[in-house]
Motif scaffolding. Structure first.
Motif, PDB file in Angstrom:
ATOM      1  N   ASN A  46       0.910  -1.243  -0.106  1.00 44.06           N
ATOM      2  CA  ASN A  46       0.168   0.114  -0.017  1.00 44.06           C
ATOM      3  C   ASN A  46       0.798   1.337   0.012  1.00 44.06           C
ATOM      4  OD1 ASN A  46      -2.149  -1.556   0.086  1.00 44.06           O
ATOM      5  ND2 ASN A  46      -2.387  -1.677   2.492  1.00 44.06           N
ATOM      6  N   PHE A  47       2.290   1.186   0.268  1.00 43.83           N
ATOM      7  CA  PHE A  47       2.894   2.351   0.288  1.00 43.83           C
ATOM      8  C   PHE A  47       3.098   2.953  -0.999  1.00 43.83           C
ATOM      9  CE2 PHE A  47       6.980   4.901   0.661  1.00 43.83           C
ATOM     10  CZ  PHE A  47       6.514   5.736   1.673  1.00 43.83           C
ATOM     11  N   PRO A  48       2.652   4.097  -1.184  1.00 44.10           N
ATOM     12  CA  PRO A  48       2.765   4.829  -2.541  1.00 44.10           C
ATOM     13  C   PRO A  48       3.893   4.836  -3.443  1.00 44.10           C
ATOM     14  CG  PRO A  48       1.675   6.335  -0.917  1.00 44.10           C
ATOM     15  CD  PRO A  48       2.425   5.244  -0.213  1.00 44.10           C
ATOM     16  N   LYS A  49       3.562   4.886  -4.901  1.00 43.32           N
ATOM     17  CA  LYS A  49       4.934   5.010  -5.598  1.00 43.32           C
ATOM     18  C   LYS A  49       5.612   6.383  -5.187  1.00 43.32           C
ATOM     19  CE  LYS A  49       3.172   1.695  -8.989  1.00 43.32           C
ATOM     20  NZ  LYS A  49       2.747   1.563 -10.422  1.00 43.32           N
ATOM     21  N   TYR A  50       6.770   6.388  -5.814  1.00 42.25           N
ATOM     22  CA  TYR A  50       7.511   7.722  -5.716  1.00 42.25           C
ATOM     23  C   TYR A  50       6.911   8.981  -6.560  1.00 42.25           C
ATOM     24  CZ  TYR A  50      11.322  11.185  -5.567  1.00 42.25           C
ATOM     25  OH  TYR A  50      11.872  12.540  -5.425  1.00 42.25           O
ATOM     26  N   LEU A 203      15.634  12.483  -3.202  1.00 40.14           N
ATOM     27  CA  LEU A 203      14.539  12.017  -2.670  1.00 40.14           C
ATOM     28  C   LEU A 203      14.208  10.526  -3.235  1.00 40.14           C
ATOM     29  CD1 LEU A 203      12.350  14.997  -1.770  1.00 40.14           C
ATOM     30  CD2 LEU A 203      13.648  13.633  -0.117  1.00 40.14           C
ATOM     31  N   SER A 204      14.430  10.491  -4.646  1.00 42.71           N
ATOM     32  CA  SER A 204      14.177   9.181  -5.322  1.00 42.71           C
ATOM     33  C   SER A 204      14.880   7.931  -4.817  1.00 42.71           C
ATOM     34  CB  SER A 204      14.236   9.224  -6.792  1.00 42.71           C
ATOM     35  OG  SER A 204      15.512   9.152  -6.890  1.00 42.71           O
ATOM     36  N   GLU A 205      16.028   7.985  -4.263  1.00 44.99           N
ATOM     37  CA  GLU A 205      16.895   7.411  -3.625  1.00 44.99           C
ATOM     38  C   GLU A 205      16.502   6.878  -2.192  1.00 44.99           C
ATOM     39  OE1 GLU A 205      20.890   9.124  -3.640  1.00 44.99           O
ATOM     40  OE2 GLU A 205      20.762   9.325  -5.951  1.00 44.99           O
ATOM     41  N   SER A 206      16.098   8.010  -1.575  1.00 46.62           N
ATOM     42  CA  SER A 206      15.573   7.900  -0.212  1.00 46.62           C
ATOM     43  C   SER A 206      14.070   7.011  -0.083  1.00 46.62           C
ATOM     44  CB  SER A 206      15.196   9.017   0.375  1.00 46.62           C
ATOM     45  OG  SER A 206      16.449   9.951   0.457  1.00 46.62           O
ATOM     46  N   TYR A 210      13.811   3.187   1.488  1.00 44.74           N
ATOM     47  CA  TYR A 210      12.722   2.986   2.390  1.00 44.74           C
ATOM     48  C   TYR A 210      11.785   1.796   1.938  1.00 44.74           C
ATOM     49  CZ  TYR A 210       8.875   4.332   5.389  1.00 44.74           C
ATOM     50  OH  TYR A 210       7.823   4.307   6.393  1.00 44.74           O
ATOM     51  N   VAL A 211      11.539   1.816   0.741  1.00 45.89           N
ATOM     52  CA  VAL A 211      10.520   0.806   0.389  1.00 45.89           C
ATOM     53  C   VAL A 211      11.539  -0.762   0.455  1.00 45.89           C
ATOM     54  CG1 VAL A 211       9.741  -0.424  -1.630  1.00 45.89           C
ATOM     55  CG2 VAL A 211       9.335   1.945  -1.384  1.00 45.89           C
ATOM     56  N   ALA A 212      12.887  -0.590   0.231  1.00 47.57           N
ATOM     57  CA  ALA A 212      13.632  -1.898   0.560  1.00 47.57           C
ATOM     58  C   ALA A 212      13.652  -2.398   2.045  1.00 47.57           C
ATOM     59  CB  ALA A 212      15.192  -1.603  -0.091  1.00 47.57           C
ATOM     60  N   GLY A 213      13.681  -1.197   2.773  1.00 47.67           N
ATOM     61  CA  GLY A 213      13.480  -1.369   4.291  1.00 47.67           C
ATOM     62  C   GLY A 213      12.145  -2.236   4.593  1.00 47.67           C
ATOM     63  N   LEU A 214      11.107  -1.660   4.029  1.00 47.00           N
ATOM     64  CA  LEU A 214       9.743  -2.356   4.071  1.00 47.00           C
ATOM     65  C   LEU A 214       9.648  -3.759   3.853  1.00 47.00           C
ATOM     66  CD1 LEU A 214       7.326   0.426   3.238  1.00 47.00           C
ATOM     67  CD2 LEU A 214       7.830  -0.148   5.499  1.00 47.00           C
ATOM     68  N   LYS A 215      10.414  -4.016   2.629  1.00 45.52           N
ATOM     69  CA  LYS A 215      10.343  -5.406   1.865  1.00 45.52           C
ATOM     70  C   LYS A 215      11.137  -6.252   2.753  1.00 45.52           C
ATOM     71  CE  LYS A 215       9.600  -4.048  -2.864  1.00 45.52           C
ATOM     72  NZ  LYS A 215      10.150  -4.043  -4.294  1.00 45.52           N
ATOM     73  N   THR A 216      12.156  -5.866   3.411  1.00 49.33           N
ATOM     74  CA  THR A 216      13.084  -6.590   4.260  1.00 49.33           C
ATOM     75  C   THR A 216      12.410  -7.161   5.463  1.00 49.33           C
ATOM     76  OG1 THR A 216      15.127  -5.730   3.425  1.00 49.33           O
ATOM     77  CG2 THR A 216      15.292  -6.656   5.452  1.00 49.33           C
ATOM     78  N   ALA A 217      11.814  -6.053   6.068  1.00 52.32           N
ATOM     79  CA  ALA A 217      10.745  -6.383   7.406  1.00 52.32           C
ATOM     80  C   ALA A 217       9.837  -7.457   7.294  1.00 52.32           C
ATOM     81  CB  ALA A 217      10.490  -4.833   7.857  1.00 52.32           C
ATOM     82  N   ALA A 218       9.037  -7.077   5.979  1.00 47.92           N
ATOM     83  CA  ALA A 218       8.076  -7.960   5.592  1.00 47.92           C
ATOM     84  C   ALA A 218       8.383  -9.555   5.629  1.00 47.92           C
ATOM     85  CB  ALA A 218       7.188  -7.500   4.254  1.00 47.92           C
ATOM     86  N   ALA A 219       9.769  -9.495   4.777  1.00 47.39           N
ATOM     87  CA  ALA A 219      10.396 -10.802   4.656  1.00 47.39           C
ATOM     88  C   ALA A 219      10.796 -11.609   6.073  1.00 47.39           C
ATOM     89  CB  ALA A 219      11.594 -10.907   3.806  1.00 47.39           C
TER      90      ALA A 219
END
Length: 221
Positions: A46-50, A203-206, A210-219
């Motif tokens: 659900n996290f919005p695209k950049y 900000l696109s890098e940030s 951030y999204v990569a961190g969410l995916k890691t947490a979800a895994a």
């Protein structure tokens, strides 16, 4: 006796009815596959695209009175951007690092470019984005501020910095200035964020991190 048997048969049918319903449901639809909701997986999904956030940044600056594409930005504006992004659902986790890349509001270069003459100068300078880097490095040189005021008053002062970026002779001049202590690495980028386009890119890098961190947490189950 017959009435007693009929009563027992009725009770049996009542008792068996739920079992029959359950059997038919299993036979027709198979076993239940419903699983509990996964908040971490939902957060990723659900996290919005950049693009949603980048439009918000551009909209913020687009509403600033007198602001033009390519104009220099400062720390107070970027802080406002962070607040805007938070209201849109994203708390930027590396705000301090980004702010360190943006010049403060009281920086000499920022203040001069926001004067009446400075805005005219900046409108031409911004056509060569890397010229901001050269200008900042130039202002570190001895007596450079006095020279810069003269360039602001002239009709084509900006051309000096565009020349330093785009021409072989300008780069050679920058190499010579690098021999001065205050001019070290004159031809190299400062690493600072000067414009909205540069901020959006940073900000696109940030956002990606951030999204990569969410995916890691979800895994991590």
């Amino acid at each position: 006796m017959a009435g007693l048997l009929n009563g027992k048969q009725y009770l049996c049918r009542v008792a068996l009815r739920p079992l029959v319903v359950t059997f038919l449901a299993f036979f027709c639809f198979g076993p239940s596959t419903t699983t509990a909701a996964d908040p971490k997986a939902d957060a990723v999904k659900n996290f919005p695209k950049y693009s949603v956030f980048s439009k918000g940044v551009e909209k913020y600056f687009g509403r600033k009175r007198g602001f033009r594409d390519g104009d220099i930005i400062s720390q107070s504006e970027v802080r406002e951007v962070f607040r805007k992004l938070k209201s849109m659902g994203w708390v930027v986790t590396d705000q301090k690092e980004i702010l360190a890349q943006v010049l403060p509001d009281n920086d000499y270069m920022v203040r001069q470019l926001r004067t009446k003459k400075g805005r005219v100068f900046m409108a031409d300078l911004s056509k060569t984005p890397a010229a901001y880097d050269r200008l900042e490095r130039f202002l570190r040189l001895p007596l450079s501020k006095r020279e810069f005021r003269g360039l602001l008053n002239g009709p084509d002062g900006y051309k000096m910095f565009s020349y330093m970026v785009t021409s072989r002779g300008g780069k050679a001049l920058g190499q010579q200035l690098s021999n001065i202590k205050q001019g070290r690495n004159f031809n190299k980028p400062t690493g600072h964020i000067y414009t909205v386009d540069q901020l959006v890119k940073r900000l696109s890098e940030s956002h990606a991190n951030y999204v990569a961190g969410l995916k890691t947490a979800a895994a991590k189950k």
